[in-house]
Design an enzyme around this catalytic site. Structure first.
Site, PDB file in Angstrom:
ATOM      1  N   HIS A  35      -9.624   4.171  -2.033  1.00 14.36           N
ATOM      2  CA  HIS A  35      -9.002   4.122  -0.701  1.00 14.36           C
ATOM      3  C   HIS A  35      -9.977   4.732   0.310  1.00 14.36           C
ATOM      4  CE1 HIS A  35      -4.639   3.183  -1.510  1.00 14.36           C
ATOM      5  NE2 HIS A  35      -5.195   3.144  -2.710  1.00 14.36           N
ATOM      6  N   ASP A  78       0.856  -1.188   0.000  1.00 12.00           N
ATOM      7  CA  ASP A  78       0.000   0.000   0.000  1.00 12.00           C
ATOM      8  C   ASP A  78       0.903   1.253   0.000  1.00 12.00           C
ATOM      9  OD1 ASP A  78      -2.443   1.229   0.180  1.00 12.00           O
ATOM     10  OD2 ASP A  78      -2.731   0.881   2.320  1.00 12.00           O
TER      11      ASP A  78
HETATM   12  O1  G3H Z   1      -4.737   2.432   2.138  1.00 15.55           O
HETATM   13  C1  G3H Z   1      -5.481   2.143   3.092  1.00 15.55           C
HETATM   14  C2  G3H Z   1      -6.895   2.466   3.064  1.00 15.55           C
HETATM   15  O2  G3H Z   1      -7.145   3.484   2.174  1.00 15.55           O
HETATM   16  C3  G3H Z   1      -7.525   2.541   4.419  1.00 15.55           C
HETATM   17  O3  G3H Z   1      -8.723   3.258   4.448  1.00 15.55           O
HETATM   18  O4  G3H Z   1      -8.865   4.021   6.795  1.00 15.55           O
HETATM   19  O5  G3H Z   1     -10.876   3.948   5.348  1.00 15.55           O
HETATM   20  O6  G3H Z   1      -9.856   1.865   6.134  1.00 15.55           O
HETATM   21  P1  G3H Z   1      -9.612   3.265   5.755  1.00 15.55           P
HETATM   22 ZN    ZN Z   2      -5.119   4.404   1.305  1.00 11.84          ZN
END
Ligand code: G3H
Ligand code: ZN
Length: 293
Positions: free
Chosen positions: A205, A69
């Site tokens: 995301h 990520d």
């Molecule tokens: O890259 C990680 C995600 O975009 C996490 O998103 O905080 O809404 O679970 P979130």
């Molecule tokens: Zn993210």
């Protein structure tokens, strides 16, 4: 697959999270993406966390993609590719457009020669750390024309779009103020506009907390991957606290953690059902161009 169902990319930082995610995907007979953040690798150790995830992926009864990520450290990306990740996200969205383009192109060239897929981000997906200098939600949204140009010039495989979703639980009043300028949690019209110009799979995301209806609308309009971290953490955290409160006599870490892992797993299952991923494991291949390691 595009328009019909999506795959959640769940973040993990430890044994319990990976275990809960894989159990959920196995129960739902669903393919799944297990991803690490830079922070998670720092917390657990690169070789340790990657090794753990690889072992789970190898033993799983369903297809598991291992993904990095948000990362702008090219050396770390190279290392993770050498360790066997099937895809990586190069996130240079905090840099001016030209620099984002340059770094992304370099990563794509390196990764594609090794059969690894690349995701990049255009626009800024807000998090609690990103509130500075932002006046309105629209300032950060992905521009459809620029997205088309970016995808064409970089040859990325998936595009992370900024359409209103945010990382984590917004706590800072300044980020809350920015968010209040948005009509809805996610700007589905913008997803549609991007989809018209960009044919590769889109990634959302900050998908925790996005209303179910909007997740399904986004799937219909080309979002193929949803990144989820916070919702699993929240489920784990709640169950852990409840268990500790209820069973003050327990001191075995396994007994303390098991109900929390179970709750996290249930939350992951709910996401797989929501995204129509359940039952899609059969015949699904994780990045066929990536040699197995
Ligand atoms: O890259 C990680 C995600 O975009 C996490 O998103 O905080 O809404 O679970 P979130
Ligand atoms: Zn993210």
């Amino acid at each position: 697959m595009l328009g019909k169902y999506a795959i959640p990319a769940f973040n993990t930082s430890d044994l319990e999270m990976t275990q809960g995610i894989i159990r959920a995907a196995e129960k739902q007979k669903a393919p799944v993406i297990v991803q690490t953040s830079v922070g998670a690798l720092e917390y657990a150790g690169i070789d340790e966390l990657v090794g753990l995830n690889k072992a789970f992926a190898r033993e799983a009864k369903i297809p598991v993609a291992l993904h990095q990520d948000h990362c702008h450290d090219f050396n770390l990306i190279k290392k993770l590719i050498s360790l066997g990740y099937s895809s990586v996200m190069v996130d240079a969205s905090h840099l001016p457009y030209k620099e984002n383009l340059k770094l992304t192109k370099a990563v794509v060239s390196y990764a594609h020669r090794r059969g690894v897929w690349v995701q990049a981000e255009l626009g800024r997906i807000l998090g609690n750390e990103d509130w500075q200098n932002v006046k309105s939600g629209d300032d950060l949204m992905t521009d459809p024309d620029q997205a088309a140009e970016f995808v064409r010039d970089t040859r990325i495989d998936t595009l992370a779009i900024a359409v209103g979703s945010v990382h984590g639980i917004p706590v800072d009043p300044r980020i809350k103020k920015v968010l209040s300028t948005l009509k809805e949690h996610v700007d589905i019209d913008r997803v549609k506009a991007i989809r018209k110009k960009v044919k590769i799979p889109l990634v959302m995301h900050g998908a925790s907390g996005v209303p179910d209806k909007q997740i399904r609308a986004a799937i219909k309009h080309g979002v193929a991957v949803f990144n989820i971290d916070t919702d699993l953490r929240v489920a784990f955290n709640k169950a852990l606290r409840d268990n500790l409160k209820k069973h003050v006599e327990v001191y075995d870490p396994r007994k303390i953690l098991a109900p929390a892992t179970e709750a996290l797993s249930k939350a992951a299952e709910a996401k797989l059902k929501l995204m129509y991923t359940s039952g899609k494991a059969k015949g699904f291949r994780v990045n066929p161009s990536r040699p197995r390691t």
